[in-house]
Design a protein around this motif. Structure first.
Motif, PDB file in Angstrom:
ATOM      1  N   GLU A 228      54.339  54.036  34.464  1.00  0.00           N
ATOM      2  CA  GLU A 228      52.965  52.882  35.417  1.00  0.00           C
ATOM      3  C   GLU A 228      53.992  52.111  36.528  1.00  0.00           C
ATOM      4  OE1 GLU A 228      53.829  49.425  32.125  1.00  0.00           O
ATOM      5  OE2 GLU A 228      53.089  48.139  33.137  1.00  0.00           O
ATOM      6  N   LYS A 230      54.737  49.758  37.841  1.00  0.00           N
ATOM      7  CA  LYS A 230      54.087  48.095  38.099  1.00  0.00           C
ATOM      8  C   LYS A 230      54.345  47.234  39.314  1.00  0.00           C
ATOM      9  CE  LYS A 230      53.907  44.126  35.480  1.00  0.00           C
ATOM     10  NZ  LYS A 230      54.329  44.500  34.044  1.00  0.00           N
ATOM     11  N   GLN A 233      52.558  43.975  41.307  1.00  0.00           N
ATOM     12  CA  GLN A 233      51.169  43.681  40.673  1.00  0.00           C
ATOM     13  C   GLN A 233      51.687  42.599  40.173  1.00  0.00           C
ATOM     14  OE1 GLN A 233      49.321  45.822  37.470  1.00  0.00           O
ATOM     15  NE2 GLN A 233      50.394  44.463  36.272  1.00  0.00           N
ATOM     16  N   VAL A 237      50.123  38.796  41.923  1.00  0.00           N
ATOM     17  CA  VAL A 237      49.118  37.586  41.060  1.00  0.00           C
ATOM     18  C   VAL A 237      49.603  36.152  41.676  1.00  0.00           C
ATOM     19  CG1 VAL A 237      49.581  37.089  38.124  1.00  0.00           C
ATOM     20  CG2 VAL A 237      48.222  39.231  38.811  1.00  0.00           C
ATOM     21  N   ARG A 240      48.233  34.951  44.799  1.00  0.00           N
ATOM     22  CA  ARG A 240      47.051  34.415  43.839  1.00  0.00           C
ATOM     23  C   ARG A 240      46.425  33.086  43.724  1.00  0.00           C
ATOM     24  NH1 ARG A 240      44.168  39.182  40.616  1.00  0.00           N
ATOM     25  NH2 ARG A 240      45.500  39.709  41.131  1.00  0.00           N
ATOM     26  N   ARG A 241      47.690  33.246  43.198  1.00  0.00           N
ATOM     27  CA  ARG A 241      48.191  32.156  42.063  1.00  0.00           C
ATOM     28  C   ARG A 241      48.416  30.725  43.209  1.00  0.00           C
ATOM     29  NH1 ARG A 241      52.324  32.233  37.458  1.00  0.00           N
ATOM     30  NH2 ARG A 241      52.119  34.586  37.756  1.00  0.00           N
ATOM     31  N   ALA A 244      45.631  30.035  45.210  1.00  0.00           N
ATOM     32  CA  ALA A 244      44.783  29.016  43.886  1.00  0.00           C
ATOM     33  C   ALA A 244      44.684  27.855  44.140  1.00  0.00           C
ATOM     34  CB  ALA A 244      44.321  29.587  42.802  1.00  0.00           C
TER      35      ALA A 244
ATOM     36  N   ALA B 222      40.544  32.844  36.953  1.00  0.00           N
ATOM     37  CA  ALA B 222      40.160  32.642  37.896  1.00  0.00           C
ATOM     38  C   ALA B 222      41.772  32.422  38.992  1.00  0.00           C
ATOM     39  CB  ALA B 222      39.329  31.030  37.924  1.00  0.00           C
ATOM     40  N   GLU B 223      42.638  31.925  38.300  1.00  0.00           N
ATOM     41  CA  GLU B 223      43.802  32.106  39.134  1.00  0.00           C
ATOM     42  C   GLU B 223      44.607  33.199  39.483  1.00  0.00           C
ATOM     43  OE1 GLU B 223      45.889  28.624  37.824  1.00  0.00           O
ATOM     44  OE2 GLU B 223      44.359  26.763  37.685  1.00  0.00           O
ATOM     45  N   GLY B 224      44.135  34.264  38.945  1.00  0.00           N
ATOM     46  CA  GLY B 224      44.860  35.172  38.639  1.00  0.00           C
ATOM     47  C   GLY B 224      45.828  36.036  38.177  1.00  0.00           C
ATOM     48  N   PHE B 225      45.642  34.912  36.948  1.00  0.00           N
ATOM     49  CA  PHE B 225      47.022  34.910  35.869  1.00  0.00           C
ATOM     50  C   PHE B 225      46.995  35.738  35.303  1.00  0.00           C
ATOM     51  CE2 PHE B 225      48.714  33.151  32.203  1.00  0.00           C
ATOM     52  CZ  PHE B 225      50.629  32.093  33.266  1.00  0.00           C
ATOM     53  N   ASN B 226      48.549  36.539  34.488  1.00  0.00           N
ATOM     54  CA  ASN B 226      48.357  38.143  33.811  1.00  0.00           C
ATOM     55  C   ASN B 226      48.342  37.814  32.710  1.00  0.00           C
ATOM     56  OD1 ASN B 226      48.917  40.540  33.630  1.00  0.00           O
ATOM     57  ND2 ASN B 226      49.557  40.624  35.347  1.00  0.00           N
TER      58      ASN B 226
END
Lengths: 245, 245
Positions: A228, A230, A233, A237, A240-241, A244, B222-226
DNA sequence: TTGCACTGGTGTAAAATACACACTAATTTC
DNA sequence: GAAATTAGTGTGTATTTTACACCAGTGCAA
């Protein structure tokens, strides 16, 4: 003649998203359609599956006719069968993607005839049929596959530098990676063979050349080793959060 | 009449791996074939795709005919088209899996007629056609999907306890999870709604009941949460690596 | 020949995450 | 009220991810 023959039958095809990597860009091989429908538009290479052909065989055939390449990485992604996806009738298509080393690729007569051309994935905006959607599915799949298995090497020439490899990953994942962390991770997988050679003809300190050690990979894989990647990543995220909010 | 009609056409179907969860076991709904070929053998439910039907629609139809359920989780997995996979002719099939709450499931007339029955996934050894291979692909896909998205809830009744949820994950991932770490991780995702209710009629300390908060999930997504559920993976890999030595 | 432009190559500390692990609490049943 | 059964909870350690900056080697141009 069995009960079978009474059932609805449909045409079915394979479409192949052929990825290549060149000049730091992830590219896809497209064909300019010479016939209706969508004449003159760009489309994914694809063709009907023959009666005596498995799906993978058909996908390989489509690939070989265009590029002359065999034994390249090929992965089935998804099947598209919306009722009206083809204006002439019901056509179900199985989408594949394949990874080729652009340098190995010799233009085949068939590809010249079919006006094949590499396009940067990021610049493709519109395609015939539902091919844009197919491209996106395959790109998405490539992204997630590359995190789990070292298939990226399929896109590079046999000998490559770590920076080239990193640029490839960045192009696929559409993100930036940290040089030191990337090298640590990749070298830590112990899949690269140091060739004790360096680049030539570059106007700066030449980089070491490596090649991918496929045998070692197969051995590790059998042991359940985890490849993997990672990195980038969590950061993505988080970014993006933030956006948002 | 177009050029199209000259091309080979084949029958094509969808096959649906319907997963359920009951008595701590992951189960799959199978049908006893009442006709040739493979008469009397267990098979996956599936049927021909109609001319005016999208693939997803066909998969939903197959599901609804058997279980009466609509709007359940459905995911396309892979298409199987080996030349000789069906003895009567060329049949390409698109494999789907779906997740149903066994308790919601009312035996439909069609399912009685078709002798549908739940089987623990781990005990299925042999199926008609290439259905065993299809089952394995879908199970594999379920395993990896469940790590990334909280689709496990689709298999549980609307109200459930954390222990039930954990058993479900253990059944899907075929591994054991640590109770404390699992609860920490799941509750940390903030997707469960505490119902302020407890189990009734159990001969021990009753557990709290939760339900899955779908709206919150959609917002987070939608917020890109993982939602990665990583637990148990590193351990697994390490174990396998030890065994390999 | 020297310095500039360019890319290659390297380590460490902080933070987040995964992992291992054992006892008390609440309820039913006898 | 004791026994049986499952629910529920916290902490320390190991591992992984992340962020971050400088010197090294080469070609080229002045």
């Amino acid at each position: 003649m069995t009960e079978f023959d009474n059932f609805f039958k449909s045409a079915f095809t394979v479409d192949n998203v052929i990825f290549g990597f060149d000049e730091g860009d992830l590219k896809v091989l497209l064909i300019k359609r010479g016939e209706a429908p969508y004449m003159g538009q760009w489309a994914l290479p694809g063709y009907f599956v023959y009666p005596n052909e498995d799906l993978d065989t058909a996908a390989n055939r489509v690939l070989e006719e265009l590029t002359g390449l065999r034994h390249v990485y090929l992965e089935q992604v998804k099947t598209f069968g919306a009722v009206n996806r083809h204006p002439f009738g019901r056509v179900i298509t199985v989408a594949y993607f394949s990874l080729v080393k652009i340098n190995d690729y010799k233009l085949q007569p068939a590809s010249i005839a079919r006006k094949a051309q590499w396009h940067p994935v990021s610049e493709v905006k519109e395609l015939a049929f539902d091919h844009f959607e197919i491209l996106q599915s395959c790109f998405q799949r490539l992204k997630s596959s590359v995190r789990w298995r070292p298939i990226g090497f399929e896109l590079l020439p046999p000998h490559f530098t770590l920076t080239e490899l990193q640029h490839l990953y960045e192009a696929i994942l559409e993100t930036e990676l940290d040089k030191r962390n990337f090298r640590k991770k990749i070298l830590g997988m112990d899949l690269l063979l140091d060739l004790d050679q360096t680049q030539e003809g570059v106007a700066h300190r030449p980089a070491k050349l490596y090649r991918f050690d496929r045998e070692k990979y197969l051995r590790f894989q059998a042991e359940g080793f985890n490849f993997e990647l990672k990195e980038g990543q969590r950061k993505e995220v988080r970014k993006r959060r933030m956006e948002a909010v």
